[in-house]
Enzyme design. Structure first.
Site, PDB file in Angstrom:
ATOM      1  N   THR A   2       0.811  -1.217   0.000  1.00  9.40           N
ATOM      2  CA  THR A   2       0.000   0.000   0.000  1.00  9.40           C
ATOM      3  C   THR A   2       0.845   1.268   0.000  1.00  9.40           C
ATOM      4  OG1 THR A   2      -1.544   1.243   1.397  1.00  9.40           O
ATOM      5  CG2 THR A   2      -0.109  -0.269   2.529  1.00  9.40           C
ATOM      6  N   ASP A   3       0.241   2.359  -0.450  1.00 10.38           N
ATOM      7  CA  ASP A   3       0.924   3.664  -0.389  1.00 10.38           C
ATOM      8  C   ASP A   3       1.002   4.185   1.051  1.00 10.38           C
ATOM      9  OD1 ASP A   3      -1.773   4.313   0.016  1.00 10.38           O
ATOM     10  OD2 ASP A   3      -1.879   5.789  -1.595  1.00 10.38           O
ATOM     11  N   GLU A   4       0.203   3.581   1.960  1.00  9.07           N
ATOM     12  CA  GLU A   4       0.164   4.106   3.337  1.00  9.07           C
ATOM     13  C   GLU A   4       1.482   3.918   4.071  1.00  9.07           C
ATOM     14  OE1 GLU A   4      -3.273   3.465   5.677  1.00  9.07           O
ATOM     15  OE2 GLU A   4      -4.627   3.538   3.974  1.00  9.07           O
ATOM     16  N   TYR A  51      -2.156  -0.418  10.997  1.00  3.19           N
ATOM     17  CA  TYR A  51      -2.241  -1.106   9.697  1.00  3.19           C
ATOM     18  C   TYR A  51      -1.021  -0.804   8.832  1.00  3.19           C
ATOM     19  CZ  TYR A  51      -3.363  -1.619   4.752  1.00  3.19           C
ATOM     20  OH  TYR A  51      -3.290  -1.920   3.407  1.00  3.19           O
ATOM     21  N   LYS A  55       2.031  -3.213   7.429  1.00  2.00           N
ATOM     22  CA  LYS A  55       2.329  -3.414   5.999  1.00  2.00           C
ATOM     23  C   LYS A  55       3.777  -3.007   5.708  1.00  2.00           C
ATOM     24  CE  LYS A  55       0.020  -4.566   3.014  1.00  2.00           C
ATOM     25  NZ  LYS A  55      -0.293  -5.919   2.475  1.00  2.00           N
TER      26      LYS A  55
HETATM   27  P1  NAD Z   1      -9.582  -7.416   2.027  1.00  2.00           P
HETATM   28  O1  NAD Z   1      -9.592  -7.170   3.501  1.00  2.00           O
HETATM   29  O2  NAD Z   1     -10.796  -7.156   1.226  1.00  2.00           O
HETATM   30  O3  NAD Z   1      -9.158  -8.943   1.747  1.00  2.00           O
HETATM   31  C1  NAD Z   1      -8.150  -9.598   2.464  1.00  2.00           C
HETATM   32  C2  NAD Z   1      -8.325 -11.103   2.229  1.00  2.00           C
HETATM   33  O4  NAD Z   1      -7.255 -11.764   2.933  1.00  2.00           O
HETATM   34  C3  NAD Z   1      -9.632 -11.656   2.795  1.00  2.00           C
HETATM   35  O5  NAD Z   1     -10.211 -12.524   1.867  1.00  2.00           O
HETATM   36  C4  NAD Z   1      -9.208 -12.410   4.047  1.00  2.00           C
HETATM   37  O6  NAD Z   1     -10.040 -13.513   4.358  1.00  2.00           O
HETATM   38  C5  NAD Z   1      -7.801 -12.859   3.664  1.00  2.00           C
HETATM   39  N1  NAD Z   1      -6.943 -13.090   4.824  1.00  2.00           N
HETATM   40  C6  NAD Z   1      -6.790 -12.299   5.932  1.00  2.00           C
HETATM   41  N2  NAD Z   1      -5.907 -12.844   6.772  1.00  2.00           N
HETATM   42  C7  NAD Z   1      -5.473 -13.995   6.191  1.00  2.00           C
HETATM   43  C8  NAD Z   1      -4.539 -14.989   6.556  1.00  2.00           C
HETATM   44  N3  NAD Z   1      -3.873 -14.923   7.723  1.00  2.00           N
HETATM   45  N4  NAD Z   1      -4.326 -16.027   5.722  1.00  2.00           N
HETATM   46  C9  NAD Z   1      -4.999 -16.120   4.551  1.00  2.00           C
HETATM   47  N5  NAD Z   1      -5.913 -15.219   4.156  1.00  2.00           N
HETATM   48  C10 NAD Z   1      -6.136 -14.160   4.959  1.00  2.00           C
HETATM   49  O7  NAD Z   1      -8.336  -6.592   1.502  1.00  2.00           O
HETATM   50  P2  NAD Z   1      -8.117  -5.913   0.075  1.00  2.00           P
HETATM   51  O8  NAD Z   1      -8.655  -4.530   0.111  1.00  2.00           O
HETATM   52  O9  NAD Z   1      -8.560  -6.852  -0.977  1.00  2.00           O
HETATM   53  O10 NAD Z   1      -6.527  -5.794   0.077  1.00  2.00           O
HETATM   54  C11 NAD Z   1      -5.717  -6.845  -0.470  1.00  2.00           C
HETATM   55  C12 NAD Z   1      -4.265  -6.455  -0.317  1.00  2.00           C
HETATM   56  O11 NAD Z   1      -4.018  -5.241  -1.008  1.00  2.00           O
HETATM   57  C13 NAD Z   1      -3.838  -6.183   1.132  1.00  2.00           C
HETATM   58  O12 NAD Z   1      -2.543  -6.680   1.307  1.00  2.00           O
HETATM   59  C14 NAD Z   1      -3.855  -4.673   1.265  1.00  2.00           C
HETATM   60  O13 NAD Z   1      -2.925  -4.250   2.211  1.00  2.00           O
HETATM   61  C15 NAD Z   1      -3.453  -4.271  -0.146  1.00  2.00           C
HETATM   62  N6  NAD Z   1      -3.957  -2.956  -0.603  1.00  2.00           N
HETATM   63  C16 NAD Z   1      -5.277  -2.634  -0.498  1.00  2.00           C
HETATM   64  C17 NAD Z   1      -5.727  -1.417  -1.028  1.00  2.00           C
HETATM   65  C18 NAD Z   1      -7.186  -1.012  -0.960  1.00  2.00           C
HETATM   66  O14 NAD Z   1      -7.497   0.125  -1.293  1.00  2.00           O
HETATM   67  N7  NAD Z   1      -8.098  -1.889  -0.581  1.00  2.00           N
HETATM   68  C19 NAD Z   1      -4.822  -0.544  -1.630  1.00  2.00           C
HETATM   69  C20 NAD Z   1      -3.470  -0.913  -1.698  1.00  2.00           C
HETATM   70  C21 NAD Z   1      -3.054  -2.140  -1.207  1.00  2.00           C
HETATM   71  O1  DAU Z   2      -4.242   3.935   0.454  1.00  2.00           O
HETATM   72  C1  DAU Z   2      -4.437   2.560   0.337  1.00  2.00           C
HETATM   73  C2  DAU Z   2      -5.292   2.078   1.482  1.00  2.00           C
HETATM   74  O2  DAU Z   2      -6.621   2.531   1.218  1.00  2.00           O
HETATM   75  C3  DAU Z   2      -5.257   0.561   1.656  1.00  2.00           C
HETATM   76  O3  DAU Z   2      -3.950   0.174   2.003  1.00  2.00           O
HETATM   77  C4  DAU Z   2      -6.238   0.124   2.753  1.00  2.00           C
HETATM   78  O4  DAU Z   2      -6.260  -1.287   2.832  1.00  2.00           O
HETATM   79  C5  DAU Z   2      -7.614   0.636   2.370  1.00  2.00           C
HETATM   80  O5  DAU Z   2      -8.541   0.302   3.383  1.00  2.00           O
HETATM   81  C6  DAU Z   2      -7.601   2.149   2.158  1.00  2.00           C
HETATM   82  O6  DAU Z   2      -7.356   2.841   3.416  1.00  2.00           O
HETATM   83  P1  DAU Z   2      -8.158   4.189   3.804  1.00  2.00           P
HETATM   84  O7  DAU Z   2      -8.114   4.337   5.258  1.00  2.00           O
HETATM   85  O8  DAU Z   2      -7.718   5.324   2.957  1.00  2.00           O
HETATM   86  O9  DAU Z   2      -9.632   3.742   3.267  1.00  2.00           O
HETATM   87  P2  DAU Z   2     -11.095   3.933   3.915  1.00  2.00           P
HETATM   88  O10 DAU Z   2     -12.070   3.544   2.865  1.00  2.00           O
HETATM   89  O11 DAU Z   2     -11.200   3.292   5.250  1.00  2.00           O
HETATM   90  O12 DAU Z   2     -11.177   5.507   4.104  1.00  2.00           O
HETATM   91  C7  DAU Z   2     -11.007   6.382   3.000  1.00  2.00           C
HETATM   92  C8  DAU Z   2     -11.051   7.796   3.545  1.00  2.00           C
HETATM   93  O13 DAU Z   2     -12.391   8.078   3.977  1.00  2.00           O
HETATM   94  C9  DAU Z   2     -10.180   8.025   4.750  1.00  2.00           C
HETATM   95  O14 DAU Z   2      -9.652   9.343   4.697  1.00  2.00           O
HETATM   96  C10 DAU Z   2     -11.131   7.891   5.946  1.00  2.00           C
HETATM   97  C11 DAU Z   2     -12.440   8.415   5.376  1.00  2.00           C
HETATM   98  N1  DAU Z   2     -13.666   7.795   5.918  1.00  2.00           N
HETATM   99  C12 DAU Z   2     -13.762   6.450   5.961  1.00  2.00           C
HETATM  100  C13 DAU Z   2     -14.886   5.831   6.455  1.00  2.00           C
HETATM  101  C14 DAU Z   2     -14.979   4.320   6.519  1.00  2.00           C
HETATM  102  C15 DAU Z   2     -14.717   8.607   6.336  1.00  2.00           C
HETATM  103  O15 DAU Z   2     -14.640   9.848   6.255  1.00  2.00           O
HETATM  104  N2  DAU Z   2     -15.846   7.998   6.809  1.00  2.00           N
HETATM  105  C16 DAU Z   2     -15.966   6.630   6.911  1.00  2.00           C
HETATM  106  O16 DAU Z   2     -17.018   6.161   7.416  1.00  2.00           O
END
Ligand code: NAD
Ligand code: DAU
Length: 353
Positions: free
Chosen positions: A133-135, A159, A163
């Site tokens: 992630t970019d975080e 989180y 990561k």
């Molecule tokens: P998600 O939470 O939707 O999915 C995670 C999956 O991993 C789930 O299916 C869960 O059951 C599985 N999992 C959790 N713990 C596990 C374990 N110990 N063993 C096997 N499986 C396990 O997450 P996502 O949004 O699909 O993110 C996927 C990956 O991409 C993550 O590594 C996250 O950090 C990264 N990422 C997410 C975003 C985003 O915006 N969602 C952006 C950048 C990177």
């Molecule tokens: O940047 C990549 C990341 O983006 C991934 O690594 C994470 O897995 C993914 O969950 C996401 O993180 P964020 O914290 O940015 O996503 P989230 O959807 O939780 O929140 C997006 C923005 O919206 C953040 O600034 C918090 C805000 N927010 C979120 C929720 C759930 C609100 O204002 N209200 C809300 O109820």
């Protein structure tokens, strides 16, 4: 040939597996623990498809992963598995350390043992792609340049710290043991099958259910949004042509303030499924207490991926968000299945009654 994907029942992993098998006959071993975020309904289209083998297992379970590697001999492992929600990491960081740090460590060790025994040509061609992630880079001021691959790691939440730790482990397993790794650091994804604890799906569902649309703090935090299928195409491209040991930033050049994202969703819903009382959905916007340690701005400089591997996103934010809202309107059955007891518990913990 075969690839092994971990976390393939989650949001991005699920989209990745669906897209992979839509474009290739190479089988996928899909390993997922099925936490609250994993959902087999996402993979329904693959029922009966012999190219998809789903196995419920933890990435930290060395015996189970070792067995799968020996049996299926994948040419690559793509690690999506993680605890992914920042707010949950604030309430309970333990699971994040366990899966994202210890789990990644165990997976690396299991894969290293398998890779060590491969014949020389297969050893050279093998890849371990870690999805991150970019975080990990921390937060940006309004006028800072976007994150590039050379930015220092300054994670601010449990989180992102977990990561960042996993990225460091992956890097070290390459430098110390020679494991052929690739890492991608992507910005915020959105699109189909997104669990409704995250901003975009939460707002769509709350709007349709007549509930408040919670904006943390002033709503001026900025995220760089990427349509999930563009993230999947970037991962495929890095797997295919990325230089071993390198990291690649993935982003959509779509910086938006949260409040603007929410207003865009409201306007689309006003057009596609207007409220019965004639009011706009924006009337449901509600300001709530800010997230502790809330990062102000993320933005990705994705030029390395474009320059070196020729990748570009296909969707703009406007086209992607319209597709996303339409998908949620058309897939209410998926939504009702994921908004189960565990989901309702989370909503009351985070937002109160
Ligand atoms: P998600 O939470 O939707 O999915 C995670 C999956 O991993 C789930 O299916 C869960 O059951 C599985 N999992 C959790 N713990 C596990 C374990 N110990 N063993 C096997 N499986 C396990 O997450 P996502 O949004 O699909 O993110 C996927 C990956 O991409 C993550 O590594 C996250 O950090 C990264 N990422 C997410 C975003 C985003 O915006 N969602 C952006 C950048 C990177
Ligand atoms: O940047 C990549 C990341 O983006 C991934 O690594 C994470 O897995 C993914 O969950 C996401 O993180 P964020 O914290 O940015 O996503 P989230 O959807 O939780 O929140 C997006 C923005 O919206 C953040 O600034 C918090 C805000 N927010 C979120 C929720 C759930 C609100 O204002 N209200 C809300 O109820």
């Amino acid at each position: 040939m075969t690839i092994l994907v971990s976390g393939g029942a989650g949001f991005i992993g699920g989209n990745f597996v669906l897209d992979w098998l839509a474009g290739s006959d190479e089988a996928v071993i899909n390993v997922d623990k099925l936490t609250y975020a994993g959902n087999l309904d996402t993979l329904k289209l693959l029922e009966g498809d012999v190219r998809h083998i789903f196995v419920r297992a933890d990435i930290g379970d060395r015996e189970a992963i070792c067995r799968l590697l020996m049996e299926h001999e994948p040419r690559a492992v793509i690690n999506f598995a993680a605890e992914s929600h920042v707010d949950r990491s604030i309430h309970g960081p333990g699971d994040f350390i366990q899966t994202n740090v210890v789990g990644t460590f165990n997976l690396l060790e299991t894969v290293r043992a398998y890779w060590n025994e491969l014949p020389a040509d297969e050893k050279g061609a093998f890849r371990f792609l870690h999805v991150s992630t970019d975080e990990v880079y921390g937060t940006l001021e309004a006028n800072d340049p976007p994150f590039s691959e050379t930015n220092t790691f300054e994670p601010n939440s449990p989180y992102s710290a977990s990561k960042a730790a996993s990225d460091h482990l992956v890097r070290a397993w390459h430098h110390t043991y020679g494991l052929p790794v690739l890492t991608t650091n992507c910005s915020n994804n959105y699109g189909p099958y997104h669990f409704p604890e995250k901003l975009i799906p939460l707002v769509i569902l709350n709007a349709l259910n007549g509930k408040p649309l919670p904006i943390y703090g002033d709503g001026q935090q900025i995220r760089d949004w990427l349509y999930v299928k563009d993230h999947c195409s970037a991962i495929r491209r890095v797997l295919e042509a990325g230089k071993v040991g390198e990291t690649y930033n993935v982003g959509g050049w779509n910086e938006k303030a949260n409040l603007d994202v929410v207003k865009t969703i409201c306007s689309l819903l006003d057009e596609l499924q207007p409220r019965a009382d004639g009011q706009g959905y924006a009337a449901q916007i509600t300001y709530v207490t800010d997230r502790p340690g809330h990062d102000r701005r993320y933005a990705i400089d994705a030029r390395k991926l474009e320059r070196e591997l020729g990748w570009k996103p296909a969707e703009t934010f406007e086209s992607g968000i319209r597709k996303t809202v339409e998908w949620y309107l058309a897939n209410q059955a998926w939504v009702s299945n994921v908004t189960s007891g565990a989901y309702r518990e989370w909503v009351s913990t985070q937002y109160g009654a």
